[in-house]
Write an enzyme that holds these catalytic residues in place. Structure first.
Site, PDB file in Angstrom:
ATOM      1  N   LYS A   1      -7.275   1.092  -4.000  1.00 37.54           N
ATOM      2  CA  LYS A   1      -7.070   0.713  -2.613  1.00 37.54           C
ATOM      3  C   LYS A   1      -7.198   1.884  -1.839  1.00 37.54           C
ATOM      4  CE  LYS A   1      -5.713  -1.597   1.097  1.00 37.54           C
ATOM      5  NZ  LYS A   1      -4.263  -2.099   1.233  1.00 37.54           N
TER       6      LYS A   1
ATOM      7  N   LYS B   1      -1.033   5.301   7.923  1.00 40.86           N
ATOM      8  CA  LYS B   1      -0.154   5.348   6.861  1.00 40.86           C
ATOM      9  C   LYS B   1      -0.996   5.526   5.486  1.00 40.86           C
ATOM     10  CE  LYS B   1       1.456   2.404   4.563  1.00 40.86           C
ATOM     11  NZ  LYS B   1       1.684   0.953   3.793  1.00 40.86           N
TER      12      LYS B   1
ATOM     13  N   THR C   1       0.906  -1.193   0.125  1.00 43.37           N
ATOM     14  CA  THR C   1      -0.016   0.117   0.138  1.00 43.37           C
ATOM     15  C   THR C   1       0.874   1.263   0.036  1.00 43.37           C
ATOM     16  OG1 THR C   1      -1.597  -1.308   0.996  1.00 43.37           O
ATOM     17  CG2 THR C   1      -1.900   1.201   1.177  1.00 43.37           C
TER      18      THR C   1
END
Length: 278
Positions: free
Chosen positions: A161, A229, A98
């Site tokens: 995502k 994050k 990611t």
């Protein structure tokens, strides 16, 4: 059967590599920055390990990666002993990190070819890249995914995502507030969920997390540190493309407060702990 390297044996990568070996029947070579983790994986799954990403990638048909962030990804891919220094022409590199769409595009520019519940092998994989390499990689990814779709050009998988995380952030906060309200109101939570989960309020989070949220147990999934994050990546991309994410930004701040409570490694459903502390 394919020859596959897997770079990064974290909470996601470790079982994903395992599924490639056990479920997919592929010949798997792993690399992890902490060699003890790689040795443990080899002992459990009977694959091979390599001392560098470069050596792991040499001679492989596919190289999968799942590391921490843009910096880690750039290092394992483009470093002196990185994947790109060892991968053969015609091999497919699939990144599951990611990270930003920008790093995905950067890596795509360096190679000829595409970019592409971990424990249970039922992940949803969102890919960005070229159709030809995707079709080849999809068959291998099937070992740990129940759905795998090509979203568009390189970087599109990362963007998809981000949408996933934006949706989850708002949903979990809404569920936390609902459960918090129900508990303060003295409602029978079991009867409540049995009723509203049959209607428009139903969600995966409700079905799978309401019991542990009410019990104040938060050791069941994706950690707050990782969610912050991810939300940081979402907010950074939004500043670039002009999107407005007021709820995601607010929930990010709520998660920062959970971190100060000692919940850095609690799962994302721990937003309810912030409400219940007052």
């Amino acid at each position: 059967m394919a020859k596959v390297a897997f770079v990064g044996l974290g909470v996601m990568g470790y079982p994903m590599a395992g599924h490639l070996k056990a479920k997919g029947g592929h010949e798997v070579t792993v690399y992890n920055r902490t060699s003890a983790k790689a040795e443990k994986w080899v002992g459990q799954h009977r694959g091979k390990s390599a001392p560098t990403p470069r050596q792991a990638a040499e001679g492989q048909d596919f190289v999968m990666a799942c590391v921490g962030n843009d910096h880690d990804l750039r290092e394992v891919m483009l470093g002196k002993d990185g994947v790109f220094a060892g991968v053969r022409k015609g091999a497919i590199v699939v990144d599951h990190t990611t990270a930003s769409a920008e790093i995905a595009r950067e890596l795509y520019g360096e190679v000829s070819g595409g970019q592409a519940g971990a424990e249970n092998g039922v992940l949803t994989v969102m890919c960005g890249g070229d159709a030809g390499p995707f079709e080849r990689a999809e068959k291998v990814i099937a070992a740990y995914a129940r759905a795998c779709n090509l979203m568009g050009a390189s970087g599109s998988g990362q963007l998809a995502k981000m949408v996933n995380q934006i949706c989850i952030a708002g949903l979990v906060q809404g569920l936390a507030e609902g459960l918090h309200f129900a508990m303060r109101a003295g409602l029978d939570v079991e009867k409540l969920i049995a009723t509203i989960s049959k209607g428009a309020a139903q969600s995966w989070q409700m079905e799978n997390r309401y019991k542990t949220m009410v019990a104040g147990k938060f050791d069941f999934g994706f950690a707050v540190d990782w969610m912050r994050k991810d939300l940081g990546i979402c907010l950074s991309e939004a500043r670039r493309n002009g999107a407005h994410l007021p709820i995601a930004a607010l929930v990010d701040q709520f998660y920062s407060q959970v971190q100060t409570m000692g919940g850095k490694r609690w799962d994302t459903s721990s937003l309810i702990a912030l409400l219940n502390r007052h």
